[in-house]
Each structure stands twice: as C-alpha cells, then as structure tokens.
Design a protein around this motif. Structure first.
Motif, PDB file in Angstrom:
ATOM      1  N   GLY A  45       1.137  -1.077  -0.134  1.00  0.00           N
ATOM      2  CA  GLY A  45      -0.394   0.428   0.218  1.00  0.00           C
ATOM      3  C   GLY A  45       1.272   1.600   0.028  1.00  0.00           C
ATOM      4  N   SER A  48       1.338   3.052  -3.320  1.00  0.00           N
ATOM      5  CA  SER A  48       0.342   4.200  -3.949  1.00  0.00           C
ATOM      6  C   SER A  48      -0.036   5.525  -3.200  1.00  0.00           C
ATOM      7  CB  SER A  48      -0.657   3.405  -3.987  1.00  0.00           C
ATOM      8  OG  SER A  48      -1.173   2.792  -3.113  1.00  0.00           O
ATOM      9  N   SER A  49       1.243   6.388  -2.010  1.00  0.00           N
ATOM     10  CA  SER A  49       0.900   7.048  -1.018  1.00  0.00           C
ATOM     11  C   SER A  49       2.054   8.339  -1.227  1.00  0.00           C
ATOM     12  CB  SER A  49       1.592   6.329   0.084  1.00  0.00           C
ATOM     13  OG  SER A  49       1.145   7.709   1.268  1.00  0.00           O
ATOM     14  N   TRP A  50       1.557   9.186  -2.033  1.00  0.00           N
ATOM     15  CA  TRP A  50       2.168   9.957  -2.286  1.00  0.00           C
ATOM     16  C   TRP A  50       3.389  10.496  -0.872  1.00  0.00           C
ATOM     17  CZ3 TRP A  50       5.545  13.445  -4.400  1.00  0.00           C
ATOM     18  CH2 TRP A  50       6.210  14.750  -4.320  1.00  0.00           C
TER      19      TRP A  50
END
Length: 287
Positions: A45, A48-50
């Motif tokens: 996950g 997909s995290s900035w």
C-alpha cells in the motif's frame, strides 16, 4: 498540605529517582506509553501513497546536500599546502556532524532523517520500517550522494581529481582489518545513538527528547570522524562512500570499497541487536 500533595503527585512520582530496569521496565502496569507495532515486512500500500515518495525525495535531497558540503570541505583541506590555513581535520569533522544535525532536524518529520543506508538497515532490522521503504530509501540515498559528489566535481574537476574527491580508503600505515574494525565500531556508535535519541519510551516520558534528537546524532558523527578520519577517512555511511567512489572512479578506491559497506552494515546490525535485545529487552516483554 493539599498543595504539597499535588507537588508530590506531579513531581516526585513522575520523576522518581528509581526507574524499573531490565525486563521489569516492560511490565504493562509501569508503561507510560504503548510500544509501537512492528512494521510489516512488505507493505504494498505504501507504493500508492504520496507520503512514501515524498519521504524518498527528502532522503535524496538531504544526502545530496550532505555530500555537497562535506566533500567540498574535504577538498578545501586536501588541496592546501598548509593545513594551518584550512579548517583541518576538526573542521571536516564539524562539517559532517553539523550537516547531519541540520539535515536530521529538517527531514525527521518527513522521512525520519536517515541520510545513511546503515541507519536505514539498522532501523529495518528493528522493524521500524518495511523492507519496501528501506530499499527505496537506500536507493534514493545513493542517488543523492552520487549527484552531490558529481556537482562538486562539475565545479572543480581538476582539483577534484587531484585530491581524490573525498573518496574513502584505508589510510597509510593501517591494515584493511583495522579499517573494517573502525567502520564497524564507528557505525555502531552512530546507530546506537540514533536508537537512543529516537526511543519511543523516552519520547513518551521526556517531551524534550524529540526536539533534541538531531543534536546527539550529529555530535556522534562529529566524534567518530575525529577518531577515524586518519584510519579510513570515515565512511560509516555507505551512500557517502559510494557517491564519492563512483564520481572519482579510481581502481585503488574500488579495491577497498567493500569495507565501507560491510563495516557499516555489521555495525548497524550490532547496534540494533544491542538496543532492542539488551537495552529495551523487547523480545522478553510481557504480552
């Protein structure tokens, strides 16, 4: 009398002279915090995290600036015929320690302020971050170091080649075993200081610790440099050693380059083991 009781309650009881030590410090009733959960080995996950990429960019920029300032300082000392006209070894040590202090302060809230693959490796072994993030950090740190050293060479290519570009090597009169030992112990000092300065339990008990954390880390880097510059030029940071080695690109440097990866990683692993198992006794904590 009521006021005195209040003083005792918030004073003596809170800052008692005797604190539980060893495994007794892990008893749930005595905790003033909750142990942070271990990071998962893989955390897809994150990709997909900035915030994940922002942290990597912060590590890149910090390591870039670190190499730029420190290599320039080393070159300024090395190119001078008289060391009395330069900052000398003490100045080099202050440049390394001071930059770590400043950069950890700037990036701690974004990426954790690692700026060093050995620090990242030690924290990974302690399950403070995932393997995904650890690999990403190390890649960004190495790229930042290469770019930082490259910019210095771009400004002063002739001087850079003449004085060795700040690349690490075992000093004259020292053996490779001595160099490896210096890197192991030096990195142990640094990573142990990182663990102690960022300890979750100390942060919960003493509110000033997170604010002061960059200071002991930078000071540890300064002291290690004072001790080991004559031995190896002081690596204790594989990204710093790799960046300077790639840009300088000399066969004699590559022959000893393994020391500046193996030594720091062993030192980081020993520091993680010592802090987590001996100091914090986390494997023996009550469930």
């Amino acid at each position: 009398m009521e006021g005195k009781e209040e003083d005792v309650r918030v004073g003596a009881n809170r800052y008692g002279e005797r604190q539980p030590i060893g495994t007794s410090a892990q008893v749930q009733d005595t905790k003033d915090y909750r142990e942070p959960p271990s990071a998962p080995l893989f955390e897809p996950g994150e990709l997909s995290s900035w915030s994940f990429y922002r942290a990597g960019i912060a590590e890149f920029v910090a390591t870039f600036l670190f190499l730029y300032i420190t290599v320039l300082t080393v070159m300024g000392v090395a190119k001078s015929d008289s060391k009395c006209s330069t900052v000398g070894i003490q100045g080099i040590a202050w440049a390394f320690g001071g930059m770590i202090f400043a950069l950890v302060y700037c990036t701690a809230g974004i990426s954790g302020g690692h700026i060093n693959p050995a620090v990242t490796f030690g924290l990974f072994l302690a399950r403070k971050l995932s393997l995904t993030r650890a690999i990403f950090y190390i890649i960004m740190q190495c790229l930042g170091a290469i770019c930082g050293a490259g910019v210095v060479k771009g400004f002063q290519p002739n001087v850079y080649e003449r004085v060795g570009g700040g690349a690490n090597s075992v000093g004259a009169g020292y053996t490779r075993k001595a160099g490896l030992g210096a890197e192991i112990i030096g990195t142990f000092v640094l990573v142990y200081t990182v663990f102690s300065a960022t300890d979750a339990k100390r942060n919960a008990r003493d509110s000033h610790v997170p604010i002061l954390a960059p200071l002991p880390i930078g000071f540890a880097v300064f002291l290690v440099h004072l001790a080991t510059i004559p031995v190896t030029g002081t690596g204790i940071n594989p990204a710093r050693s790799l960046g300077a080695a790639i840009v300088y690109n000399n066969d004699s440097i590559w022959d000893e380059h393994w020391i500046f990866w193996v030594g720091p990683f062993i030192g980081a692993a020993l520091a993680a083991l010592y802090h987590q198992v001996v100091i914090r006794a986390i494997p023996f904590s009550s469930k």
